[in-house]
Design a protein around this motif. Structure first.
Motif, PDB file in Angstrom:
ATOM      1  N   ARG A  36      -4.189 -18.082  18.028  1.00  0.00           N
ATOM      2  CA  ARG A  36      -4.147 -17.197  16.866  1.00  0.00           C
ATOM      3  C   ARG A  36      -4.267 -17.941  15.542  1.00  0.00           C
ATOM      4  N   CYS A  37      -4.120 -19.275  15.594  1.00  0.00           N
ATOM      5  CA  CYS A  37      -4.163 -20.069  14.370  1.00  0.00           C
ATOM      6  C   CYS A  37      -4.738 -21.451  14.686  1.00  0.00           C
ATOM      7  N   LEU A  42       0.313 -25.858  10.767  1.00  0.00           N
ATOM      8  CA  LEU A  42       0.988 -24.566  10.676  1.00  0.00           C
ATOM      9  C   LEU A  42       1.610 -24.193  12.014  1.00  0.00           C
ATOM     10  N   LEU A  82       4.848 -16.669  12.770  1.00  0.00           N
ATOM     11  CA  LEU A  82       3.443 -16.926  12.444  1.00  0.00           C
ATOM     12  C   LEU A  82       2.953 -15.949  11.372  1.00  0.00           C
ATOM     13  N   VAL A  83       3.301 -14.687  11.516  1.00  0.00           N
ATOM     14  CA  VAL A  83       2.922 -13.687  10.504  1.00  0.00           C
ATOM     15  C   VAL A  83       3.547 -14.055   9.157  1.00  0.00           C
ATOM     16  N   PHE A  86       1.537 -16.850   7.630  1.00  0.00           N
ATOM     17  CA  PHE A  86       0.272 -16.362   7.073  1.00  0.00           C
ATOM     18  C   PHE A  86       0.517 -15.670   5.728  1.00  0.00           C
ATOM     19  N   ARG A  87       1.581 -14.898   5.629  1.00  0.00           N
ATOM     20  CA  ARG A  87       1.896 -14.209   4.370  1.00  0.00           C
ATOM     21  C   ARG A  87       2.228 -15.203   3.267  1.00  0.00           C
ATOM     22  N   ARG A  89       1.196 -18.270   3.027  1.00  0.00           N
ATOM     23  CA  ARG A  89      -0.055 -18.941   2.655  1.00  0.00           C
ATOM     24  C   ARG A  89      -0.897 -18.046   1.753  1.00  0.00           C
ATOM     25  N   ALA A  90      -0.974 -16.759   2.068  1.00  0.00           N
ATOM     26  CA  ALA A  90      -1.758 -15.827   1.258  1.00  0.00           C
ATOM     27  C   ALA A  90      -1.173 -15.710  -0.144  1.00  0.00           C
TER      28      ALA A  90
END
Length: 176
Positions: A36-37, A42, A82-83, A86-87, A89-90
């Motif tokens: 997924r990544c 990360l 993981l979610v 990602f948040r 990082r965004a």
């Protein structure tokens, strides 16, 4: 000993059970996260956060009434971490890096206007309303994107676009 039994022992503070749970599940979990990544750093951070959460929250699994899979519980923690990564990082990519200046040196816009911009353009810029001038300076002189200007000036992107267009029209009319 099953993974569920290991988690129950981890809930009691058993370090050896934690080590065994990690040894059994971390390779599988790392592979699943890498699907997924693609960022290995990360994935490593998420693995660390996951097992830290397992150590801290093993009692919530061990004390739960439902008999879910310990591996499923572990995967749920990892997927949520993981979610979250990602948040984060965004959010970091959305915020422009704007250096703060502590001294009272003249602004770059003022130096550029004073030395490089012609008198007519300078006068036209000074006649612009302050809200239009701010947007134009940020986008043209500082080279910021619409999104970066929006964050910098704390206004919606649509407002930035509208004000930039109005500023350009006003400058065109003043210079023609």
């Amino acid at each position: 000993m099953t993974e569920a039994e290991l988690v129950r022992r981890v809930a009691d503070g058993d370090r050896a059970a934690f080590d065994e749970l990690y040894r059994r599940t971390s390779p599988w979990l790392a592979v699943r996260l890498r699907r997924r990544c693609a960022d290995d750093d990360l994935v490593a951070d998420v693995l660390q956060e996951t097992y830290l959460a397992v150590w801290r929250a093993a009692g919530s699994y061990a004390g739960s009434v439902t008999e879910g899979s310990a591996v499923g519980w572990l995967w749920t923690i990892a997927a949520n971490r993981l979610v979250d990564a990602f948040r984060r990082r965004a959010r970091q990519e959305r915020v422009p890096n704007v250096p703060l200046v502590e001294t009272t040196a003249p602004a770059a816009e003022d130096e550029v206007m004073a030395t490089r911009v012609g008198q007519d353009l300078e006068q036209a810029l000074l006649r612009l309303p302050p809200e239009l001038r701010q947007v134009l300076q940020a986008m043209v002189l500082d080279g910021l994107s619409v999104r970066q200007t929006s964050v910098l000036l704390s206004m919606p992107e649509g407002t930035v676009k509208t004000r930039a267009r109005r500023a350009r029209i006003a400058l065109r009319e003043a210079l023609s």
